[in-house]
Design a protein around this motif. Structure first.
Motif, mmCIF file in Angstrom:
data_model
loop_
_atom_site.group_PDB
_atom_site.id
_atom_site.type_symbol
_atom_site.label_atom_id
_atom_site.label_comp_id
_atom_site.label_asym_id
_atom_site.label_seq_id
_atom_site.Cartn_x
_atom_site.Cartn_y
_atom_site.Cartn_z
ATOM 1 N N VAL A 167 9.031 -1.284 -22.239
ATOM 2 C CA VAL A 167 8.327 -1.327 -23.597
ATOM 3 C C VAL A 167 8.795 -2.305 -24.313
ATOM 4 N N MET A 168 8.080 -3.387 -24.982
ATOM 5 C CA MET A 168 8.555 -4.362 -25.881
ATOM 6 C C MET A 168 7.713 -4.247 -27.045
ATOM 7 N N LEU A 169 8.612 -4.536 -28.134
ATOM 8 C CA LEU A 169 8.230 -4.400 -29.696
ATOM 9 C C LEU A 169 8.507 -5.181 -30.431
ATOM 10 N N ASP A 170 7.756 -5.948 -31.360
ATOM 11 C CA ASP A 170 8.141 -6.690 -32.275
ATOM 12 C C ASP A 170 8.897 -6.059 -33.353
ATOM 13 N N MET A 171 9.500 -6.984 -34.228
ATOM 14 C CA MET A 171 10.156 -6.584 -35.333
ATOM 15 C C MET A 171 9.140 -6.561 -36.652
ATOM 16 N N ASP A 172 9.034 -7.398 -37.287
ATOM 17 C CA ASP A 172 8.563 -7.699 -38.670
ATOM 18 C C ASP A 172 7.251 -7.311 -38.635
ATOM 19 N N GLY A 173 6.778 -6.436 -39.454
ATOM 20 C CA GLY A 173 5.353 -5.909 -39.503
ATOM 21 C C GLY A 173 4.944 -4.570 -38.333
ATOM 22 N N GLY A 233 13.645 7.096 -20.235
ATOM 23 C CA GLY A 233 14.302 6.172 -19.329
ATOM 24 C C GLY A 233 13.651 4.790 -19.219
ATOM 25 N N ARG A 234 12.745 4.425 -19.974
ATOM 26 C CA ARG A 234 12.110 3.362 -19.911
ATOM 27 C C ARG A 234 13.011 2.166 -20.450
ATOM 28 N N HIS A 235 12.693 1.019 -20.168
ATOM 29 C CA HIS A 235 13.337 -0.046 -20.623
ATOM 30 C C HIS A 235 12.611 -0.480 -22.011
ATOM 31 N N VAL A 236 13.650 -0.538 -22.946
ATOM 32 C CA VAL A 236 13.120 -0.940 -24.239
ATOM 33 C C VAL A 236 13.831 -2.300 -24.873
ATOM 34 N N MET A 237 12.770 -3.278 -25.084
ATOM 35 C CA MET A 237 13.072 -4.314 -25.612
ATOM 36 C C MET A 237 12.672 -4.683 -27.114
ATOM 37 N N LEU A 238 13.350 -5.201 -27.881
ATOM 38 C CA LEU A 238 12.827 -5.776 -29.016
ATOM 39 C C LEU A 238 12.582 -7.350 -28.791
ATOM 40 N N VAL A 239 11.647 -7.703 -29.100
ATOM 41 C CA VAL A 239 11.117 -9.294 -28.813
ATOM 42 C C VAL A 239 10.516 -9.782 -30.077
ATOM 43 N N THR A 240 11.339 -10.574 -30.534
ATOM 44 C CA THR A 240 10.953 -11.055 -32.128
ATOM 45 C C THR A 240 10.897 -12.633 -32.240
ATOM 46 N N ASN A 241 10.094 -13.069 -32.935
ATOM 47 C CA ASN A 241 9.932 -14.704 -33.394
ATOM 48 C C ASN A 241 11.302 -14.967 -34.488
ATOM 49 N N ALA A 242 11.818 -14.011 -35.016
ATOM 50 C CA ALA A 242 12.627 -14.046 -36.054
ATOM 51 C C ALA A 242 13.822 -14.818 -35.968
ATOM 52 N N HIS A 243 14.300 -15.614 -36.736
ATOM 53 C CA HIS A 243 15.644 -16.244 -36.352
ATOM 54 C C HIS A 243 16.732 -15.505 -36.349
ATOM 55 N N ARG A 244 17.620 -15.830 -35.618
ATOM 56 C CA ARG A 244 18.740 -14.830 -35.437
ATOM 57 C C ARG A 244 19.632 -14.655 -36.631
ATOM 58 N N HIS A 245 19.669 -15.505 -37.783
ATOM 59 C CA HIS A 245 20.265 -14.755 -39.007
ATOM 60 C C HIS A 245 19.475 -13.740 -39.517
ATOM 61 N N SER A 246 18.157 -14.028 -39.675
ATOM 62 C CA SER A 246 17.336 -12.923 -40.216
ATOM 63 C C SER A 246 17.228 -11.539 -39.307
ATOM 64 N N LEU A 247 17.364 -11.788 -37.954
ATOM 65 C CA LEU A 247 17.530 -10.583 -37.240
ATOM 66 C C LEU A 247 18.726 -9.796 -37.370
ATOM 67 N N ASP A 248 19.791 -10.673 -37.510
ATOM 68 C CA ASP A 248 21.136 -10.175 -37.758
ATOM 69 C C ASP A 248 21.280 -9.034 -39.193
ATOM 70 N N LEU A 249 20.617 -9.831 -40.221
ATOM 71 C CA LEU A 249 20.413 -9.267 -41.580
ATOM 72 C C LEU A 249 19.564 -7.964 -41.384
ATOM 73 N N LYS A 250 18.561 -7.895 -40.839
ATOM 74 C CA LYS A 250 17.732 -6.549 -40.693
ATOM 75 C C LYS A 250 18.189 -5.620 -39.525
ATOM 76 N N LEU A 251 18.775 -5.948 -38.660
ATOM 77 C CA LEU A 251 19.510 -4.933 -38.070
ATOM 78 C C LEU A 251 20.663 -4.543 -38.529
ATOM 79 N N ALA A 252 21.496 -5.144 -39.481
ATOM 80 C CA ALA A 252 22.476 -4.420 -40.097
ATOM 81 C C ALA A 252 21.977 -3.516 -41.271
ATOM 82 N N CYS A 253 20.852 -3.928 -41.763
ATOM 83 C CA CYS A 253 20.490 -3.114 -42.787
ATOM 84 C C CYS A 253 19.676 -1.870 -42.410
#
Length: 230
Positions: A20-26, A116-136
């Motif tokens: 399972v691969m999931l986008d983040m923003d939107g 038991g499925r493999h779960v991935m977040l697959v995003t175009n977000a820049h690492r700084h933006s990704l870290d900010l959103k994951l922290a929030c």
């Protein structure tokens, strides 16, 4: 050739899915934060910082962003910090309270992980933006892997992305689910052979549902059904 007929149902046969691969923003997060930042907050703050009229900044900023839309630069905070000569991450933190997770996302992520499925977040977000959103949001704990296109050197809609992702993390396209709100990205994934694709009808909770083209779409993650625990 006639366009593929679109199904209105987001329902999924989970026995056909192992990755399972999931986008983040939107997709997982409400796009209202990003839309508000780029279309409202940034023009206002740029105008204030430069001492010019906001009406002058807006068309200039739209032209600059449209020139690189769909490219990795469009998503890169470092690129925009250089181009606009402003600390983009600091300005994002001024509206950090708008970052939110779409309804029903976390129970879905819990269920997929427990199945038991493999779960991935697959995003175009820049690492700084990704870290900010994951922290929030603290949703990072649900994923076996978090991949940003910046680590692979090309955006999800660009040629080569899916090959690079598969080299880094082997997966079977025929048994993979990918959910995204960007139709260009979904078309690139379809062309690569990813079998199970879903669009998102309302990436931004403050805006109307969007036309998802030829792709079946979900209003929220309950429509996919939750897989049984493995």
């Amino acid at each position: 050739m006639a366009a593929p007929k679109k199904s209105n149902s987001g329902a999924l046969s989970w026995d056909q899915v192992d990755t399972v691969m999931l986008d983040m923003d939107g997709t997982l997060l409400d796009l209202h934060f990003d839309n508000h930042f780029w279309q409202e907050h940034l023009p206002v703050r740029l105008a204030q910082l430069r001492g010019v009229d906001e009406a002058e900044i807006r068309p200039w900023l739209i032209a600059r962003t449209n020139a690189v839309r769909g490219q990795l630069s469009w998503y890169c905070l470092d690129y925009w910090a250089r181009e606009l000569e402003v600390d983009i991450l600091a300005l994002k933190q001024e509206v950090i309270h708008l970052i939110s997770v779409h309804e029903h996302v976390e129970p879905f992520l819990d269920a997929v992980r427990r199945s038991g499925r493999h779960v991935m977040l697959v995003t175009n977000a820049h690492r700084h933006s990704l870290d900010l959103k994951l922290a929030c949001t603290e949703i990072g704990c649900h994923f076996h892997q978090v991949v940003t296109a910046h680590d692979l050197g090309c955006a999800k809609e660009e040629p080569g992305f899916w090959d690079r992702l598969r080299e880094q993390t082997p997966f079977n396209p025929a048994s993979s689910l990918f959910v995204d709100d960007n139709l260009a990205v979904l078309r690139a994934a379809r062309d690569y052979g990813i079998a199970h694709l879903r669009a998102v009808r309302r990436p931004d909770s403050r805006r109307p549902e969007m036309d998802t083209g030829e792709f079946p779409a979900i209003g929220d993650f309950r429509e996919l059904g939750f897989p049984s625990e493995g």
